[in-house]
Design an enzyme around this catalytic site. Structure first.
Site, PDB file in Angstrom:
ATOM      1  N   ARG A   1      21.874  25.721  29.078  1.00  0.00           N
ATOM      2  CA  ARG A   1      21.842  26.667  28.318  1.00  0.00           C
ATOM      3  C   ARG A   1      21.453  28.130  28.970  1.00  0.00           C
ATOM      4  O   ARG A   1      22.068  28.982  28.889  1.00  0.00           O
ATOM      5  CB  ARG A   1      20.803  26.482  27.164  1.00  0.00           C
ATOM      6  CG  ARG A   1      21.264  25.308  26.216  1.00  0.00           C
ATOM      7  CD  ARG A   1      20.166  25.177  25.126  1.00  0.00           C
ATOM      8  NE  ARG A   1      20.204  26.413  24.026  1.00  0.00           N
ATOM      9  CZ  ARG A   1      19.499  26.335  23.054  1.00  0.00           C
ATOM     10  NH1 ARG A   1      18.246  25.368  23.054  1.00  0.00           N
ATOM     11  NH2 ARG A   1      19.169  27.315  22.439  1.00  0.00           N
TER      12      ARG A   1
ATOM     13  N   CYS B   1      12.470  31.303  24.651  1.00  0.00           N
ATOM     14  CA  CYS B   1      13.141  29.786  24.298  1.00  0.00           C
ATOM     15  C   CYS B   1      14.369  30.461  23.465  1.00  0.00           C
ATOM     16  O   CYS B   1      14.889  31.688  23.579  1.00  0.00           O
ATOM     17  CB  CYS B   1      12.550  28.560  24.081  1.00  0.00           C
ATOM     18  SG  CYS B   1      11.872  29.063  22.328  1.00  0.00           S
TER      19      CYS B   1
END
Length: 287
Positions: A179, A237
Site C-alpha cells: 500500500r 495509516c
C-alpha cells in the site's frame, strides 16, 4: 530512556484491580474494519462490568472530508465517556478483540480528551477469556461519570503539519508495504503515500495478538528510520486507527511526543492538490 508504566496492563493485573475496592472503568471497544459490528461480540460475552463504546460512531466523528475516522466532537465524546462511567481521577482500561488496534485508538482518544489515566489490556478479550477468567453477558450497572473533555492531551497532525514532519522529521507510514508503494489500495480511492514518509508496517512493531516486543527492540526498530530524541515524529495509516497503535508503540519506546495524523491517508487524498508518492523511495511522483 525509561519505559512508561501507565500504558499497558495484563489480564492478571486487571483481574486483581477489578476485585479491589476502587476498580477501573473498563471499556470494550471491539471493532472490525469489515464484518459484524463489535457490539455483537460484546453482547455474546464481555469482561464483567465492561461498557461497550463504538469506535466508529462514538470515538470518531462522522466519515467525510476529515477522513474515515476523524476526531470526535468534544461535547459528544464527553457525553459518551460520562455515560460509560468515566470519572475524573478514576483509571480507565480499554480492550478489543486482541489485535490491539481499536484499543490503541481508544487509548489515544481518551488521552487526547485530557484523561491520562488510561491503559490498554494486553491481548484484549482473547487473552482474558483464554485463561478462563469470568465473562459476562449481563448489562453493567453504570454510575454516570463526571469527566470533562479537554482536547489537546495528545499531539495531533493535520495535512500541513504532517507534510512538515515528513520533510523535517520522521513521518511513519504504518500500512503494508504494497500500500505504501502504491501497488495496491484496497480501501481508499488513491494509492501511494505522503512524500517523504517512511514505511514501518505494523507487523514490524506489534504481534497479531496486540502484544509489543520489549521497549529496547521497539526503540531500535524506530531508530532505523531516524526516530531519535529531539527529532519530530508522527504516524499515519489509512484512517488513523492502526497509526494510533504506532503512537502507543512509540510511547513504549520512550517517544512520548509522537503525534498522530488522525485523518491519515483517507484525509490526505481528499485534496487533489496534495502530492502523492509511489515506490519504495520517498518523493513525489508527479500530478
Amino acid at each position: 530512556m525509561s519505559v512508561p508504566d501507565d500504558l499497558l496492563v495484563d489480564v492478571t493485573g486487571l483481574a486483581a484491580e477489578l476485585a479491589s475496592v476502587e476498580p477501573p472503568v473498563v471499556l470494550d471497544v471491539r471493532w472490525r474494519l469489515v464484518g459484524p459490528p463489535g457490539r455483537t461480540d460484546y453482547l455474546a460475552g464481555h469482561l464483567p462490568g465492561a461498557v461497550f463504546v463504538d469506535l466508529d460512531a462514538e470515538l470518531s466523528g462522522p466519515p467525510g472530508p476529515g477522513g474515515r475516522h476523524p476526531l470526535p466532537d468534544p461535547e459528544a465524546l464527553q457525553r459518551v465517556l460520562r455515560a460509560a462511567g468515566v470519572r475524573t481521577g478514576r483509571p480507565v482500561v480499554v480492550y478489543d478483540g486482541g489485535d490491539g488496534m481499536a484499543a490503541a485508538r481508544a487509548w489515544w482518544t481518551v488521552r487526547w480528551a485530557g484523561h491520562r489515566q488510561v491503559r490498554v489490556l494486553e491481548g484484549g478479550f482473547g487473552a482474558w477469556a483464554g485463561i478462563g477468567l469470568p465473562v459476562s453477558t449481563e448489562p453493567p450497572a453504570v454510575t454516570p461519570g463526571d469527566v470533562t473533555v479537554r482536547p489537546g492531551g495528545m499531539p495531533v497532525l493535520d495535512a500541513h503539519t504532517a507534510a512538515e514532519v515528513a520533510a523535517e522529521g520522521v513521518l511513519v507510514d504504518v500500512r503494508a508495504a504494497a500500500r505504501y508503494r502504491g501497488e495496491t489500495e484496497p480501501v481508499d480511492p488513491v494509492a501511494g503515500h505522503i512524500p517523504g514518509a517512511v514505511n514501518v508496517p505494523a507487523t514490524e512493531y506489534v504481534g497479531p495478538d496486540g502484544r509489543f516486543p520489549a521497549a529496547d527492540s521497539l526503540r531500535a526498530r524506530f531508530a532505523e528510520v531516524g526516530v531519535r530524541p529531539g527529532v519530530r515524529v508522527g504516524a499515519y495509516c489509512g484512517s488513523g486507527v492502526t497509526a494510533a497503535q504506532a503512537v502507543l508503540a512509540l510511547h513504549r519506546a520512550g517517544h512520548s511526543d509522537a503525534a498522530l495524523y488522525v485523518g491519515s491517508w483517507s484525509h490526505w487524498i481528499t485534496d487533489p492538490d496534495r502530492p502523492v508518492a509511489v515506490g519504495a523511495d520517498p518523493g513525489p511522483s508527479g500530478p
